[in-house]
Design a protein around this motif. Structure first.
Motif, PDB file in Angstrom:
ATOM      1  N   LEU A 132     -38.062 -25.054 -56.360  1.00  0.00           N
ATOM      2  CA  LEU A 132     -37.309 -25.779 -55.329  1.00  0.00           C
ATOM      3  C   LEU A 132     -38.022 -25.750 -53.981  1.00  0.00           C
ATOM      4  CD1 LEU A 132     -34.773 -27.432 -55.557  1.00  0.00           C
ATOM      5  CD2 LEU A 132     -33.462 -25.495 -54.697  1.00  0.00           C
ATOM      6  N   LEU A 138     -35.902 -19.813 -50.187  1.00  0.00           N
ATOM      7  CA  LEU A 138     -35.773 -20.332 -51.556  1.00  0.00           C
ATOM      8  C   LEU A 138     -36.480 -19.431 -52.551  1.00  0.00           C
ATOM      9  CD1 LEU A 138     -35.851 -24.177 -51.008  1.00  0.00           C
ATOM     10  CD2 LEU A 138     -34.058 -22.850 -52.138  1.00  0.00           C
ATOM     11  N   ALA A 170     -37.488 -11.251 -48.865  1.00  0.00           N
ATOM     12  CA  ALA A 170     -37.824 -12.562 -48.298  1.00  0.00           C
ATOM     13  C   ALA A 170     -37.161 -12.752 -46.930  1.00  0.00           C
ATOM     14  CB  ALA A 170     -37.396 -13.667 -49.257  1.00  0.00           C
ATOM     15  N   GLN A 176     -30.054 -20.766 -51.778  1.00  0.00           N
ATOM     16  CA  GLN A 176     -30.087 -20.157 -53.109  1.00  0.00           C
ATOM     17  C   GLN A 176     -28.741 -20.322 -53.810  1.00  0.00           C
ATOM     18  OE1 GLN A 176     -31.344 -16.759 -50.625  1.00  0.00           O
ATOM     19  NE2 GLN A 176     -32.292 -16.029 -52.496  1.00  0.00           N
ATOM     20  N   GLU A 193     -30.085 -30.523 -55.206  1.00  0.00           N
ATOM     21  CA  GLU A 193     -31.453 -30.954 -55.552  1.00  0.00           C
ATOM     22  C   GLU A 193     -31.886 -30.119 -56.752  1.00  0.00           C
ATOM     23  OE1 GLU A 193     -33.661 -33.206 -54.262  1.00  0.00           O
ATOM     24  OE2 GLU A 193     -32.184 -33.909 -52.813  1.00  0.00           O
TER      25      GLU A 193
HETATM   26  N1  LIG Z   1     -34.753 -24.969 -59.230  1.00  0.00           N
HETATM   27  C1  LIG Z   1     -33.615 -25.624 -59.027  1.00  0.00           C
HETATM   28  O1  LIG Z   1     -33.410 -26.741 -59.524  1.00  0.00           O
HETATM   29  C2  LIG Z   1     -32.550 -25.015 -58.147  1.00  0.00           C
HETATM   30  C3  LIG Z   1     -31.438 -25.802 -57.793  1.00  0.00           C
HETATM   31  C4  LIG Z   1     -30.468 -25.257 -56.939  1.00  0.00           C
HETATM   32  C5  LIG Z   1     -30.601 -23.962 -56.478  1.00  0.00           C
HETATM   33  N2  LIG Z   1     -31.670 -23.220 -56.863  1.00  0.00           N
HETATM   34  C6  LIG Z   1     -31.788 -21.867 -56.335  1.00  0.00           C
HETATM   35  O2  LIG Z   1     -32.906 -21.787 -55.467  1.00  0.00           O
HETATM   36  C7  LIG Z   1     -33.488 -20.489 -55.544  1.00  0.00           C
HETATM   37  C8  LIG Z   1     -34.970 -20.640 -55.912  1.00  0.00           C
HETATM   38  O3  LIG Z   1     -35.022 -21.212 -57.226  1.00  0.00           O
HETATM   39  P1  LIG Z   1     -36.375 -21.718 -57.878  1.00  0.00           P
HETATM   40  O4  LIG Z   1     -35.992 -22.417 -59.115  1.00  0.00           O
HETATM   41  O5  LIG Z   1     -37.199 -22.424 -56.865  1.00  0.00           O
HETATM   42  O6  LIG Z   1     -37.063 -20.317 -58.247  1.00  0.00           O
HETATM   43  P2  LIG Z   1     -38.590 -20.037 -58.551  1.00  0.00           P
HETATM   44  O7  LIG Z   1     -39.259 -21.219 -59.127  1.00  0.00           O
HETATM   45  O8  LIG Z   1     -38.640 -18.734 -59.288  1.00  0.00           O
HETATM   46  O9  LIG Z   1     -39.224 -19.811 -57.102  1.00  0.00           O
HETATM   47  C9  LIG Z   1     -39.020 -18.683 -56.314  1.00  0.00           C
HETATM   48  C10 LIG Z   1     -40.327 -18.398 -55.615  1.00  0.00           C
HETATM   49  O10 LIG Z   1     -40.126 -17.373 -54.649  1.00  0.00           O
HETATM   50  C11 LIG Z   1     -41.290 -16.572 -54.641  1.00  0.00           C
HETATM   51  N3  LIG Z   1     -40.989 -15.291 -54.003  1.00  0.00           N
HETATM   52  C12 LIG Z   1     -40.350 -14.222 -54.528  1.00  0.00           C
HETATM   53  N4  LIG Z   1     -40.242 -13.250 -53.603  1.00  0.00           N
HETATM   54  C13 LIG Z   1     -40.841 -13.709 -52.487  1.00  0.00           C
HETATM   55  C14 LIG Z   1     -41.054 -13.154 -51.201  1.00  0.00           C
HETATM   56  N5  LIG Z   1     -40.617 -11.936 -50.875  1.00  0.00           N
HETATM   57  N6  LIG Z   1     -41.691 -13.913 -50.281  1.00  0.00           N
HETATM   58  C15 LIG Z   1     -42.144 -15.137 -50.586  1.00  0.00           C
HETATM   59  N7  LIG Z   1     -41.963 -15.727 -51.790  1.00  0.00           N
HETATM   60  C16 LIG Z   1     -41.313 -15.005 -52.730  1.00  0.00           C
HETATM   61  C17 LIG Z   1     -41.648 -16.462 -56.104  1.00  0.00           C
HETATM   62  O11 LIG Z   1     -42.964 -16.031 -56.245  1.00  0.00           O
HETATM   63  P3  LIG Z   1     -43.531 -15.623 -57.682  1.00  0.00           P
HETATM   64  O12 LIG Z   1     -43.793 -16.929 -58.374  1.00  0.00           O
HETATM   65  O13 LIG Z   1     -44.746 -14.867 -57.353  1.00  0.00           O
HETATM   66  O14 LIG Z   1     -42.468 -14.830 -58.367  1.00  0.00           O
HETATM   67  C18 LIG Z   1     -41.418 -17.896 -56.559  1.00  0.00           C
HETATM   68  O15 LIG Z   1     -42.589 -18.674 -56.364  1.00  0.00           O
HETATM   69  C19 LIG Z   1     -32.670 -19.723 -56.588  1.00  0.00           C
HETATM   70  O16 LIG Z   1     -31.649 -18.979 -55.971  1.00  0.00           O
HETATM   71  C20 LIG Z   1     -32.042 -20.837 -57.422  1.00  0.00           C
HETATM   72  O17 LIG Z   1     -30.846 -20.461 -58.068  1.00  0.00           O
HETATM   73  C21 LIG Z   1     -32.663 -23.722 -57.689  1.00  0.00           C
END
Ligand SMILES: NC(=O)c1ccc[n+]([C@@H]2O[C@H](COP(=O)([O-])OP(=O)(O)OC[C@H]3O[C@@H](n4cnc5c(N)ncnc54)[C@H](OP(=O)(O)O)[C@@H]3O)[C@@H](O)[C@H]2O)c1
Length: 293
Positions: A17, A74, A83, A99, A126
């Motif tokens: 995201l 995110l 974060a 999130q 999104e």
């Molecule tokens: N994806 C969706 O469609 C969607 C929709 C609505 C809501 N959400 C919410 O949005 C949030 C993110 O989801 P996502 O799908 O984008 O997850 P994701 O693909 O796992 O992305 C999270 C990213 O954060 C990075 N990260 C972890 N700790 C960090 C830190 N301390 N500083 C900087 N970066 C850090 C991770 O790095 P690494 O790769 O190294 O682990 C990863 O690249 C979640 O709460 C999810 O529920 C997602």
């Protein structure tokens, strides 16, 4: 190498995201992206494919940050506190989580006594997922932000995202939590796309989860009656029938799930009111068995 300066907006979390939002925002103006570490930042600097866009982000590691006016958080919920500390180091005016789950308390605790920094949690529908090295957007949605984050809403809108301030953001967050506590754990446990939860044998559990959660969420300010709550969950499962819920994706990839911030938050709310939620307790325990929360 990008020279650190002061950005109007930064995103902490360069995952599905975060990169989806960054790709849209970067086309409209400067945006800083903060990756988990220097190695990840270096890799991203070479560019990443986000849908049809090639994003070459202005990306930083937590050890070498620029400043930014506003920060969107995110990361997955288990990484919120770390974060948030990174977000604060950007010396922002405000930190906004988009999130899932309810993370505002964690965010406030991590941001400590920095009273001059606005902290809030909005919601977004999104969607995006990682597909190897690339990110695939999964349909445009809407982003609702708490009052105080008008500047962020304006930037998102200018970049083509549907975004607005929602005065009743607490109720909107509870409605999203309701959907997440019903759909996410079941999809992960049964390894089925969302639409399969509408049919037997899953439907009876889906309805049980909604009817158990409803009184607790209603008490906390959910603005839906019980039938409307069920209708909301059914509508989301119908609209996303072919999708794999994020908790299912996490389980399949062997990643930590967000069960603590989703079902765990609901169970904590229920406990505070002296209420037992046996079906939610059961799915919480089962998902924790599949993957650590
Ligand atoms: N994806 C969706 O469609 C969607 C929709 C609505 C809501 N959400 C919410 O949005 C949030 C993110 O989801 P996502 O799908 O984008 O997850 P994701 O693909 O796992 O992305 C999270 C990213 O954060 C990075 N990260 C972890 N700790 C960090 C830190 N301390 N500083 C900087 N970066 C850090 C991770 O790095 P690494 O790769 O190294 O682990 C990863 O690249 C979640 O709460 C999810 O529920 C997602």
């Amino acid at each position: 190498m990008v020279t650190p300066g002061r950005y109007p907006l930064a995103i902490v979390g360069a995952g599905a995201l975060g990169l989806h939002f960054a790709a849209g925002l970067a086309a409209a103006g400067p945006v800083a992206l903060v990756a988990r570490n220097a190695a990840r930042a270096d890799a991203l600097r070479a560019g990443v494919q986000v849908g049809s866009r090639r994003l070459v982000p202005e990306v930083f590691a937590p050890e070498a940050l620029p400043e930014a006016d506003w920060v969107i958080l995110l990361v997955k919920t288990g990484d919120t506190a770390e974060a948030a500390r990174t977000a604060l180091a950007l010396q922002p005016r405000g930190v906004l989580s988009l999130q899932n789950g309810l993370v505002e308390a964690t965010l406030r605790a991590a941001c400590g006594t920095t009273a001059s920094v606005a902290v809030g949690q909005g919601i977004t529908t999104e969607g995006a997922f990682r597909e190897g090295a690339r990110v695939q957007p999964a349909g445009a949605g809407e982003t609702l932000l708490p009052p105080g984050f008008e500047a962020v809403a304006e930037r998102l809108s200018a970049a083509g995202f549907r975004a607005r301030i929602e005065p009743a953001i607490a109720a909107a967050r509870l409605a999203k939590l309701l959907v997440n506590v019903a759909i996410n754990p079941l999809a992960a446990l049964f390894r089925v796309p969302n639409g399969a939860l509408l049919a037997p044998p899953h439907r009876v559990l889906l309805e049980a989860l909604v009817r158990e959660a409803w009184p607790v969420l209603r008490q906390a300010g959910l603005d839906l009656d019980e039938d409307a709550a069920l209708a909301r969950v059914v509508a989301v499962a119908t609209a996303t029938a072919g999708n794999r819920a994020s908790m299912l994706q996490d389980v399949l990839a062997g990643r930590r799930t967000e069960i603590d911030a989703i079902t765990g938050t609901l169970l904590t709310m229920a406990e505070a009111g002296g209420v037992e939620l046996p079906t939610h307790r059961a799915v919480f325990t089962l998902v924790r068995r599949l993957a650590p929360g």
